[in-house]
Design an enzyme around this catalytic site. Structure first.
Site, PDB file in Angstrom:
ATOM      1  N   HIS A 135      92.320  48.096  -6.319  1.00  0.00           N
ATOM      2  CA  HIS A 135      91.960  48.527  -4.873  1.00  0.00           C
ATOM      3  C   HIS A 135      90.490  47.620  -4.502  1.00  0.00           C
ATOM      4  O   HIS A 135      90.622  47.076  -3.507  1.00  0.00           O
ATOM      5  CB  HIS A 135      91.734  50.016  -4.792  1.00  0.00           C
ATOM      6  CG  HIS A 135      91.594  49.984  -3.468  1.00  0.00           C
ATOM      7  ND1 HIS A 135      92.689  49.802  -2.205  1.00  0.00           N
ATOM      8  CD2 HIS A 135      90.570  50.686  -2.460  1.00  0.00           C
ATOM      9  CE1 HIS A 135      92.492  50.506  -1.174  1.00  0.00           C
ATOM     10  NE2 HIS A 135      91.089  50.853  -1.491  1.00  0.00           N
ATOM     11  N   LYS A 197      91.845  48.653  13.128  1.00  0.00           N
ATOM     12  CA  LYS A 197      92.525  50.014  13.271  1.00  0.00           C
ATOM     13  C   LYS A 197      91.037  50.755  12.864  1.00  0.00           C
ATOM     14  O   LYS A 197      90.149  50.207  12.348  1.00  0.00           O
ATOM     15  CB  LYS A 197      93.548  50.422  12.368  1.00  0.00           C
ATOM     16  CG  LYS A 197      92.921  50.273  10.848  1.00  0.00           C
ATOM     17  CD  LYS A 197      94.000  50.945   9.889  1.00  0.00           C
ATOM     18  CE  LYS A 197      93.470  50.804   8.657  1.00  0.00           C
ATOM     19  NZ  LYS A 197      94.111  51.718   7.546  1.00  0.00           N
TER      20      LYS A 197
END
Length: 316
Positions: A135, A197
């Protein structure tokens, strides 16, 4: 497989035995004989039923759903069992590295669980780690042992390249995925767009703005993982609302937890393309799911590690 007197054996825990068998088939080796079971109280019991003394051992185990913690403990105990049986070298092959999202202190008193897992693997006796699409790439630095970090982007890019999609735009679902999306766009020789976002709380996302031209275009959303699918589904709906034609989504790690399956069914995503780093027991529930195998790249990486050859040259 033997090289100058060395031997190699590959074992698997219970998280993704299908992938482990496919990797062994690619290499031309049988999967090692190991039993990983549980006592009635939940304690994990491991039996390695063949000698590993002096052997180059590879243990394949994703720390993923449906039981991240059990699978992590299986891996740790298997490493310990091989270490105590005098294995020559132990490589933890972790296609999906759980706890990778907890890679920093975002607020006071947060743990850094990705570092804790790295410490546990090292303490258990792993000599090196082979993984894919962490990640955060800096997690490699949490280890004091060698880490070989594979990337899944080229496998996904090859798939979409063969589809020869016209008017293509690669879309980053958030600002954190821009670098990944740009590399993917370069592979497919396509422009990129970015979704800006904000995330009110964990596992919830709200679309704010789309930077770039998607009207009348076919788009591919790319991320390293899809968990509850809130981000990717909201992104797909926003893109459709802005006039995008076909919307594809792809990722390396399809966690697909909680409401993910139902969300994707109702999302307007034409095709969801994922890699098989995580076993998908519910794959038949999604008609638009395409699963590509990482067995080939992991098999070649294991060969190279065993032969002390370069793994990075796979991506040159």
């Amino acid at each position: 497989m033997h090289t100058k007197g060395k031997k190699i054996k590959i074992f698997s825990g219970n998280s993704n035995p299908e992938l482990a068998r496919n990797i062994c088939a690619e290499i031309g080796l049988p999967l090692g004989d190991a039993e990983v079971t549980s006592f009635s109280d939940g304690e994990i019991a491991v039996n390695i039923n063949e000698t590993v003394r002096g052997v180059d051992v590879f243990i394949i185990q994703s720390t993923s759903i449906p039981n991240v913690n059990n699978f992590l403990m299986e891996l740790l105990i298997m490493i310990d069992a091989c270490k105590r049986a005098s294995a020559g070298r132990i490589t933890a092959v972790i296609p999906y590295y759980g706890y990778a999202r907890q890679d920093r202190k975002a607020k006071a008193r947060d743990p850094i669980s990705a570092k804790l897992v790295a410490n546990l693997l090292t303490a258990a006796g792993a000599d090196r780690v082979l993984t894919m699409d962490l990640h955060a790439a800096q997690i490699q630095g949490y280890f004091d042992i060698p880490v070989d970090h594979l990337v899944g982007g080229p496998i996904l890019a090859d798939y979409f390249s063969n589809k020869q999609i016209e008017d293509l735009v690669i879309v980053s679902p958030d600002l954190g995925s821009v670098a990944r999306s740009r590399k993917f766009a370069e592979m497919l020789d396509a422009p990129i767009a970015i979704i800006d976002k904000r995330r009110p709380k964990a596992n919830m996302s709200e679309i704010m703005n789309v930077i770039g031209d998607v009207a009348g275009k076919n788009v591919i959303l790319i991320d390293d993982m899809i968990d509850t699918a809130g981000t990717i589904v909201n992104a797909a709906k926003a893109l459709k609302g802005l006039g995008a034609k076909d919307v594809y989504a792809c990722c390396t790690h399809a966690v697909l937890s909680g409401p993910a399956i139902e969300r994707i069914k109702d999302s307007g995503i034409d095709e969801l393309v994922v890699l098989d780093t995580i076993y998908q027991k519910d794959r038949d529930k999604l008609d638009n799911l395409v699963q590509l195998s990482v067995a080939g790249i992991f098999a070649e990486s294991i060969r190279r590690i065993f032969n002390n050859d370069s793994v990075s040259k796979l991506f040159d």
